[in-house]
Design a protein around this motif. Structure first.
Motif, short mmCIF file in Angstrom:
data_model
loop_
_atom_site.label_atom_id
_atom_site.label_comp_id
_atom_site.label_asym_id
_atom_site.label_seq_id
_atom_site.Cartn_x
_atom_site.Cartn_y
_atom_site.Cartn_z
N VAL A 99 43.75 73.19 3.41
CA VAL A 99 42.83 72.86 4.39
C VAL A 99 41.99 71.63 4.06
CG1 VAL A 99 41.24 73.23 6.41
CG2 VAL A 99 43.40 74.87 5.66
N MET A 100 41.96 70.53 4.43
CA MET A 100 41.19 69.45 3.81
C MET A 100 40.35 69.08 5.01
SD MET A 100 40.23 67.41 1.10
CE MET A 100 41.69 67.24 0.10
N GLY A 101 38.96 69.27 4.61
CA GLY A 101 37.94 68.78 5.61
C GLY A 101 37.12 67.74 5.53
N LEU A 102 36.80 66.99 6.34
CA LEU A 102 35.89 65.57 5.95
C LEU A 102 35.10 65.67 7.09
CD1 LEU A 102 35.26 62.75 4.97
CD2 LEU A 102 37.10 61.86 6.64
N ARG A 103 33.76 65.57 6.81
CA ARG A 103 32.67 65.39 7.51
C ARG A 103 31.93 64.30 7.65
NH1 ARG A 103 27.29 65.69 7.51
NH2 ARG A 103 27.44 66.58 5.46
N GLU A 104 31.93 63.30 8.70
CA GLU A 104 31.00 62.34 8.82
C GLU A 104 30.07 62.42 10.04
OE1 GLU A 104 33.70 58.58 8.28
OE2 GLU A 104 35.02 60.10 9.19
N GLY A 105 28.84 62.51 9.45
CA GLY A 105 27.76 62.86 10.27
C GLY A 105 28.04 64.17 11.02
N LYS A 106 28.13 64.04 12.56
CA LYS A 106 28.55 65.38 13.28
C LYS A 106 29.87 65.37 13.59
CE LYS A 106 24.44 67.59 13.59
NZ LYS A 106 24.34 68.97 13.39
N ASP A 107 30.81 64.56 12.87
CA ASP A 107 32.44 64.66 13.14
C ASP A 107 32.77 65.34 12.15
OD1 ASP A 107 31.90 63.26 15.56
OD2 ASP A 107 31.82 61.21 14.59
N ILE A 108 33.67 66.19 12.10
CA ILE A 108 34.76 66.98 11.34
C ILE A 108 36.02 66.79 11.42
CG2 ILE A 108 35.22 69.16 10.26
CD1 ILE A 108 32.40 70.16 10.84
#
Length: 405
Positions: free
Chosen positions: A204-213
């Motif tokens: 599982v790879m998670g990327l958060r940009e601001g409030k977007d995951i």
């Protein structure tokens, strides 16, 4: 007086930063398989040593290598052609000389191979351990100097076997919790019963940009449970819906997008199916320490140690003990009212008592309106309490109450 340093961090917390990347390699990933085997072998040796001599003898089994096999997966069920090869290496006490001169030979290899097989049977459900895996034990006798350090103590406290450091932080961010809990859920007994086609090799790879995951999930599908491409797609869609439901509970207030097996090409019929549920069946290799840290995550936006904790002895190997200790201290400090985030780094010095680190550094991000000096005092008390009771960590490790990967 211990070398404990506490300071205030004047910076944004992780949740306030614009971007964050988090990864977890699941239990069936080749690297995690090596971590799990290494730790299982260490615990099994500890149990044997305690049963025979009432104490843990010197060992470190943190050198496990996996060489991928060869398989022909196909809808409805394929087959393994060449087995997975697993090398158990490291060092352990192979014999003991009693006071009367009798030499007692210890079944280190037998115990290690048995522990490895039992772990594989428990973790990778569709792997035939007797037919599809070769386990080669090459564990040897430890070096004289390190064995001597292991056996020496100061006031009943072991001496550090290395000059090394451990790192920990708390609390986990929303993205970190989502990544961790997603893999745990997909590898849970509950999910496997409902959707048995889901294999154990899940990254599982998670990327958060601001409030977007954005969660990108690589998930092995076991071929014998899917007869055709339509059934495969049905499995993917079911899993996606369940992860979306989980994300609503963990990441409320965030916009979460789920992507599963993005390398699939349905038109070409090229999809991620496996015979066993792990990519180790088809040329993907693994090593101890190349995956998750002791908190179960890989976090490039947080401080990390590159130490391989799994398989190291729980008595005096600070590469294991201090990484676990740093996380335990960080978690307790982060629970203090007014502490937003806590980061802990602990440095040992070889030959010195493990409860007397060369340096123990605590950094805190504090909420507005709270007194740093008061929080500093409480943080020092927490650190000192854990150091005073450092042998408790050995107990937690032996009882499998703390993770190493």
């Amino acid at each position: 007086m211990r070398n404990i340093f506490v300071k205030k961090l004047d910076c944004k917390g992780i949740e306030e930063q614009e971007i964050e990347i988090v990864e977890r390699k699941g239990l069936g990933h080749p690297d995690s398989i090596c971590d799990g085997i290494a730790e299982s072998v260490s615990r099994a040796l500890c149990k044997m040593y305690i049963e025979k001599f009432g104490t843990i003898l010197h060992h470190n089994t943190d050198q496990v290598e996996l060489v991928g096999g060869y398989a022909y997966p196909k809808f409805g069920g394929g087959e393994m052609v060449n087995p997975i090869y697993i090398l158990l290496s490291g060092r352990a006490t192979m014999q003991v000389v009693k006071d009367d001169g009798e030499i007692v030979k210890l079944p280190v290899g037998t115990v290690a191979v048995k522990a490895a097989k039992e772990y594989l049977k428990k973790v990778v459900r569709n792997l035939d351990v007797d037919k599809d895996v070769i386990i080669d034990c090459r564990i040897g006798q430890g070096s004289t100097d390190l064995v001597d350090v292991f056996e020496r103590q100061k006031n009943k406290v072991p001496l550090a076997n290395d000059t090394s450091f451990g790192v920990g932080y708390a609390p986990l961010s929303t993205t970190e919790r989502l990544v961790l809990e997603t893999e745990r859920f997909l590898n849970s007994e509950e999910l496997k019963k409902e959707i048995p086609a889901v294999g154990e090799d899940i990254k599982v790879m998670g990327l958060r940009e601001g409030k977007d995951i954005k969660l990108t999930i690589a998930m092995a599908v076991v071929d014998k449970y899917v007869k055709n491409l339509d059934e495969y797609r049905e499995v993917i869609n079911k899993v996606k819906k369940k992860v979306e439901d989980l994300a609503k509970k963990i990441a409320d207030g965030y916009n979460v997008e789920i992507y599963i097996n993005t390398a699939d090409d349905y038109e070409r019929g090229s999809v991620y199916i496996t015979v066993t549920g792990t990519s180790a069946e088809m040329g993907d290799d693994g090593s101890v320490g190349r995956g998750n840290r002791v908190n179960g995550l890989i976090t490039p936006f947080r401080p990390m140690s590159m130490e391989a904790a799994s398989g190291k002895n729980p008595v005096n190997h600070v590469g294991k003990i201090y990484n676990i200790l740093a996380n335990l201290i960080a978690n307790d400090v982060a629970k203090l009212e007014g502490v937003k985030e806590c980061y802990v780094r602990i440095l040992s010095q070889i030959g010195k008592p493990i409860n007397e680190p060369k340096a123990l550094d605590i950094e805190m991000i504090i909420e507005d309106g709270y007194n740093f000096e008061e929080l500093k005092k409480k943080a020092e008390e927490i650190a000192n309490k854990w150091l005073d009771n450092i042998m408790e960590i050995q107990k937690l490790i032996l009882e499998n109450k703390v993770n190493t990967f």
